[in-house]
Write a protein that holds these residues in place. Structure first.
Motif, PDB file in Angstrom:
ATOM      1  N   GLU A 235       0.830  -1.212   0.000  1.00  0.00           N
ATOM      2  CA  GLU A 235       0.000   0.000   0.000  1.00  0.00           C
ATOM      3  C   GLU A 235       0.862   1.259   0.000  1.00  0.00           C
ATOM      4  O   GLU A 235       0.561   2.223  -0.703  1.00  0.00           O
ATOM      5  CB  GLU A 235      -0.943  -0.017   1.209  1.00  0.00           C
ATOM      6  N   VAL A 236       1.939   1.257   0.776  1.00  0.00           N
ATOM      7  CA  VAL A 236       2.858   2.401   0.790  1.00  0.00           C
ATOM      8  C   VAL A 236       3.536   2.524  -0.568  1.00  0.00           C
ATOM      9  O   VAL A 236       3.668   3.624  -1.108  1.00  0.00           O
ATOM     10  CB  VAL A 236       3.901   2.254   1.927  1.00  0.00           C
ATOM     11  N   LEU A 237       3.943   1.416  -1.152  1.00  0.00           N
ATOM     12  CA  LEU A 237       4.590   1.418  -2.463  1.00  0.00           C
ATOM     13  C   LEU A 237       3.671   2.015  -3.525  1.00  0.00           C
ATOM     14  O   LEU A 237       4.113   2.797  -4.365  1.00  0.00           O
ATOM     15  CB  LEU A 237       4.997  -0.005  -2.859  1.00  0.00           C
ATOM     16  N   PHE A 238       2.397   1.686  -3.474  1.00  0.00           N
ATOM     17  CA  PHE A 238       1.444   2.204  -4.458  1.00  0.00           C
ATOM     18  C   PHE A 238       1.239   3.708  -4.324  1.00  0.00           C
ATOM     19  O   PHE A 238       0.707   4.342  -5.222  1.00  0.00           O
ATOM     20  CB  PHE A 238       0.109   1.480  -4.365  1.00  0.00           C
ATOM     21  N   ARG A 239       1.662   4.296  -3.216  1.00  0.00           N
ATOM     22  CA  ARG A 239       1.572   5.752  -3.044  1.00  0.00           C
ATOM     23  C   ARG A 239       2.839   6.457  -3.523  1.00  0.00           C
ATOM     24  O   ARG A 239       2.886   7.678  -3.546  1.00  0.00           O
ATOM     25  CB  ARG A 239       1.292   6.088  -1.577  1.00  0.00           C
ATOM     26  N   SER A 240       3.859   5.714  -3.901  1.00  0.00           N
ATOM     27  CA  SER A 240       5.122   6.297  -4.364  1.00  0.00           C
ATOM     28  C   SER A 240       4.936   6.917  -5.748  1.00  0.00           C
ATOM     29  O   SER A 240       4.592   6.215  -6.706  1.00  0.00           O
ATOM     30  CB  SER A 240       6.199   5.206  -4.430  1.00  0.00           C
TER      31      SER A 240
ATOM     32  N   LYS B  72      13.594   5.026  -1.336  1.00  0.00           N
ATOM     33  CA  LYS B  72      13.537   6.159  -0.401  1.00  0.00           C
ATOM     34  C   LYS B  72      12.090   6.502  -0.071  1.00  0.00           C
ATOM     35  O   LYS B  72      11.747   6.733   1.086  1.00  0.00           O
ATOM     36  CB  LYS B  72      14.237   7.383  -0.998  1.00  0.00           C
ATOM     37  N   GLU B  73      11.248   6.554  -1.113  1.00  0.00           N
ATOM     38  CA  GLU B  73       9.836   6.875  -0.907  1.00  0.00           C
ATOM     39  C   GLU B  73       9.144   5.784  -0.093  1.00  0.00           C
ATOM     40  O   GLU B  73       8.320   6.084   0.778  1.00  0.00           O
ATOM     41  CB  GLU B  73       9.139   7.077  -2.255  1.00  0.00           C
ATOM     42  N   LEU B  74       9.488   4.543  -0.350  1.00  0.00           N
ATOM     43  CA  LEU B  74       8.905   3.427   0.402  1.00  0.00           C
ATOM     44  C   LEU B  74       9.332   3.499   1.868  1.00  0.00           C
ATOM     45  O   LEU B  74       8.496   3.369   2.770  1.00  0.00           O
ATOM     46  CB  LEU B  74       9.332   2.091  -0.217  1.00  0.00           C
ATOM     47  N   GLN B  75      10.611   3.726   2.104  1.00  0.00           N
ATOM     48  CA  GLN B  75      11.114   3.819   3.488  1.00  0.00           C
ATOM     49  C   GLN B  75      10.449   4.968   4.227  1.00  0.00           C
ATOM     50  O   GLN B  75      10.040   4.831   5.386  1.00  0.00           O
ATOM     51  CB  GLN B  75      12.637   3.975   3.490  1.00  0.00           C
ATOM     52  N   ALA B  76      10.346   6.127   3.575  1.00  0.00           N
ATOM     53  CA  ALA B  76       9.712   7.287   4.197  1.00  0.00           C
ATOM     54  C   ALA B  76       8.249   6.988   4.522  1.00  0.00           C
ATOM     55  O   ALA B  76       7.762   7.306   5.597  1.00  0.00           O
ATOM     56  CB  ALA B  76       9.817   8.506   3.282  1.00  0.00           C
TER      57      ALA B  76
END
Length: 130
Positions: free
Chosen positions: A52-57, A118-122
């Motif tokens: 879900e976080v990845l799909f927001r990148s 980076k976006e996934l980690q954040a």
């Protein structure tokens, strides 16, 4: 006389293998998403949260749009080649597809993966704080 495709046009093994690679990678992505659709174990729930976080990148979304566009053009071109009856047969659409694929930027996962990570980690850090 024009020679039929089965005699004059060699099998395009490289093209076919590239198409299979794209299909396999797409299947793997869909499997990942479907596995995390209804998570039951803690590992699946964690994986689902990451997806879900990845799909927001934004970078991931951009690369996925680019990949879908190139994939569609590649399949169209491959279908034209596979339906070709004669070696010298060329359609305007085939030529346009070839030119579009050659001139468009190929996927450069190596370049975008660090930004996606980076976006996934954040995003995961924000999720943990919430």
């Amino acid at each position: 006389a024009r020679e039929p495709r089965c005699l004059g046009v060699p099998w395009r093994e490289d093209l076919w293998n590239r198409m299979l690679k794209v299909c396999t990678e797409t299947w793997q992505c869909l499997t990942l998403v479907s596995t995390t659709l209804n998570p039951t174990t803690d590992q699946e729930k964690s994986l689902r949260a990451s997806v879900e976080v990845l799909f927001r990148s934004p970078t991931f979304k951009q690369e996925m749009r680019h990949m879908r566009h190139r994939q569609a053009k590649t399949f169209q071109l491959a279908m034209h080649f596979m339906k070709q009856n004669y070696y010298d047969e060329r359609s305007v659409e085939m030529m346009e597809l070839q030119e579009a694929l050659v001139s468009s930027k190929p996927l450069l996962a190596e370049a975008s993966v660090p930004q996606i990570m980076k976006e996934l980690q954040a995003g995961l850090n924000i999720e943990e704080k919430a």
